[in-house]
Design a protein around this motif. Structure first.
Motif, PDB file in Angstrom:
ATOM      1  N   ALA A 103       0.811  -1.221   0.000  1.00  0.00           N
ATOM      2  CA  ALA A 103       0.000   0.000   0.000  1.00  0.00           C
ATOM      3  C   ALA A 103       0.846   1.274   0.000  1.00  0.00           C
ATOM      4  N   SER A 104       0.684   2.124   1.032  1.00  0.00           N
ATOM      5  CA  SER A 104       1.393   3.410   1.114  1.00  0.00           C
ATOM      6  C   SER A 104       1.903   3.559   2.548  1.00  0.00           C
ATOM      7  N   SER A 161      -3.952 -11.577  -2.278  1.00  0.00           N
ATOM      8  CA  SER A 161      -3.250 -10.366  -2.732  1.00  0.00           C
ATOM      9  C   SER A 161      -2.429  -9.695  -1.640  1.00  0.00           C
ATOM     10  N   ARG A 228       2.115  -3.720 -10.016  1.00  0.00           N
ATOM     11  CA  ARG A 228       0.881  -3.062  -9.601  1.00  0.00           C
ATOM     12  C   ARG A 228       0.606  -1.898 -10.548  1.00  0.00           C
ATOM     13  N   ILE A 229      -0.590  -1.380 -10.503  1.00  0.00           N
ATOM     14  CA  ILE A 229      -0.915  -0.317 -11.450  1.00  0.00           C
ATOM     15  C   ILE A 229      -0.304   1.002 -10.991  1.00  0.00           C
ATOM     16  N   ARG A 230      -0.625   1.427  -9.760  1.00  0.00           N
ATOM     17  CA  ARG A 230      -0.028   2.671  -9.254  1.00  0.00           C
ATOM     18  C   ARG A 230       1.106   2.299  -8.297  1.00  0.00           C
ATOM     19  N   ASP A 234      -0.865   0.515  -4.817  1.00  0.00           N
ATOM     20  CA  ASP A 234      -1.782  -0.602  -5.108  1.00  0.00           C
ATOM     21  C   ASP A 234      -1.407  -1.989  -4.581  1.00  0.00           C
ATOM     22  N   TYR A 235      -2.453  -2.810  -4.440  1.00  0.00           N
ATOM     23  CA  TYR A 235      -2.296  -4.239  -4.155  1.00  0.00           C
ATOM     24  C   TYR A 235      -1.472  -4.867  -5.292  1.00  0.00           C
ATOM     25  N   SER A 302      -8.537  -9.307 -12.265  1.00  0.00           N
ATOM     26  CA  SER A 302      -8.049  -7.945 -12.037  1.00  0.00           C
ATOM     27  C   SER A 302      -7.997  -7.174 -13.347  1.00  0.00           C
TER      28      SER A 302
END
Ligand SMILES: Cc1cc2nc3c(=O)[nH]c(=O)nc-3n(C[C@H](O)[C@H](O)[C@H](O)COP(=O)(O)OP(=O)(O)OC[C@H]3O[C@@H](n4cnc5c(N)ncnc54)[C@H](O)[C@@H]3O)c2cc1C
Ligand code: SF4
Length: 327
Positions: A103-104, A161, A228-230, A234-235, A302
């Protein structure tokens, strides 16, 4: 999105928590950091009558070196604490690398390792608001009887995930589960079922309390790579953890764990045999990449295609192996 109504129970001790689980377990969800559970409750994926807030329970938020027998991590230890732990960074680097990608920073300050291990599986058709799911049709994982991903089948393929479990699996970690009949210690690799809807072996009256990293896998070199996408939050949509022990330039032991491409995190079979006793070069790293990619079984759960995710497992495996032996 609002939260459904629930009663919050806040035990201070493990005994108290087990008592409450025994009484209300069938209609209760455990809340640790809440970074996954709260959004899921807002989406009405869970509507329990009781929520057991365990965050303030004593004694389960620490990392402890056990003389000669590895390291013990309390289930309530935050991912930030793991990411910044000097002991773990020095002796179990694959775990700190994996934790640092979750995550962040703000979510890692709240999210716990126990919550990461127990994380619900995810799917494009499931992790949506109630309105979205109503409009598209409910599925086997909640309220329905069909699967949008594999129509005609009766199995749920939602993917696990979490980022830290593949690293923990490479390290041969064990977990402690506590319930009314006491504590049991099991290898993490036996915790997951491989089913998307009923993904872990945890009874309603039990909770995860501790994680044990064995002395035998201390000081293995470790690398974690994730798609991950971002990049900032992202997960994982594919993740590869590598743990390697080297001796005189040769590989003495190795394991690779993968995540986000199957309903459970998996230790890939055949990797130890393929690498042990060898000197790693590009060709061998590529061959192991092919082997690991064959274990990945991504479906359309996904936003990225299964083909791309499987290919990235192959690419990340090769890169992670070469990085692990590069210094
Ligand atoms: C925007 C966003 C991005 C995210 N990105 C990532 C990511 O990149 N990688 C990743 O791995 N995760 C990600 N997450 C999910 C989450 O932040 C982490 O997995 C975190 O580690 C969950 O821990 P928690 O303590 O907050 O768990 P909670 O949300 O409190 O709980 C998660 C689940 O575990 C159960 N549980 C928690 N603790 C215990 C226990 N001790 N015993 C038994 N059951 C327990 C809960 O009942 C619940 O089912 C993301 C979440 C968000 C909102
Ligand atoms: S894999 Fe199928 S059953 Fe499982 S959550 Fe997705 S759509 Fe639902």
């Amino acid at each position: 999105m609002s939260l459904p109504h629930f009663k919050l129970l806040r035990p201070r001790t493990l005994d108290e928590a087990v008592g409450l689980l025994t009484k209300h377990g069938d209609n209760l969800r455990i809340l640790a950091g809440g970074t996954d559970l709260i959004p899921s409750m807002q989406q009405k994926l869970f509507e329990p009558e009781y929520v057991l807030g365990i965050r303030h329970m004593t004694g389960l938020a620490r990392i402890r070196e056990r003389q000669g027998s590895g390291v013990e991590i309390g289930a309530l230890t935050t991912l930030s604490a793991i990411e910044h732990s000097e002991i773990l960074r020095r002796h179990y680097p694959v775990l700190t690398e994996a934790a640092a990608t979750v995550a962040s920073p703000i979510l890692r300050n709240m999210g716990t390792i126990g919550g990461n291990i127990c994380l619900d599986t995810r799917c494009l058709w499931y992790n949506q608001s109630l309105t979205w799911r109503k409009a598209c049709g409910f599925c086997i994982k909640k309220d329905g009887d069909l699967c949008h991903v594999a129509p005609g089948g009766t199995k749920c393929w939602a993917v696990f995930s979490g980022d830290t479990p593949p690293a923990l699996l490479c390290l041969n970690a064990e977990i402690e589960i506590v319930g009314p009949s006491g504590a049991r210690r099991v290898p993490l690799r036996e915790f997951y079922t491989g089913l998307g809807d009923n993904y872990r072996k945890l009874r309603p009256n039990e909770l995860l309390t501790r994680i044990f990293l064995p002395e035998a896998t201390a000081n293995y070199r470790g690398v974690y790579r994730k798609l991950r996408i971002r990049g900032s939050i992202d997960y994982p949509l594919a993740g590869v953890a590598v743990a390697i022990k080297r001796s005189n330039g040769h590989i003495a032991d190795a394991r690779i764990g993968i995540t986000a491409v199957n309903p459970a995190p998996v230790v890939v079979k055949g990797v130890t045999e393929a690498l042990t006793g060898k000197v790693l070069d590009e060709k061998l790293a590529e061959a192991v990449g092919d082997l690991v990619a064959r274990t990945a079984k991504p479906l359309t759960t996904s936003a990225l295609t299964p083909e791309y995710r499987r290919e990235m497992i192959r690419v990340f495996t090769k890169r992670a192996l070469l990085a692990a032996v590069s210094n």
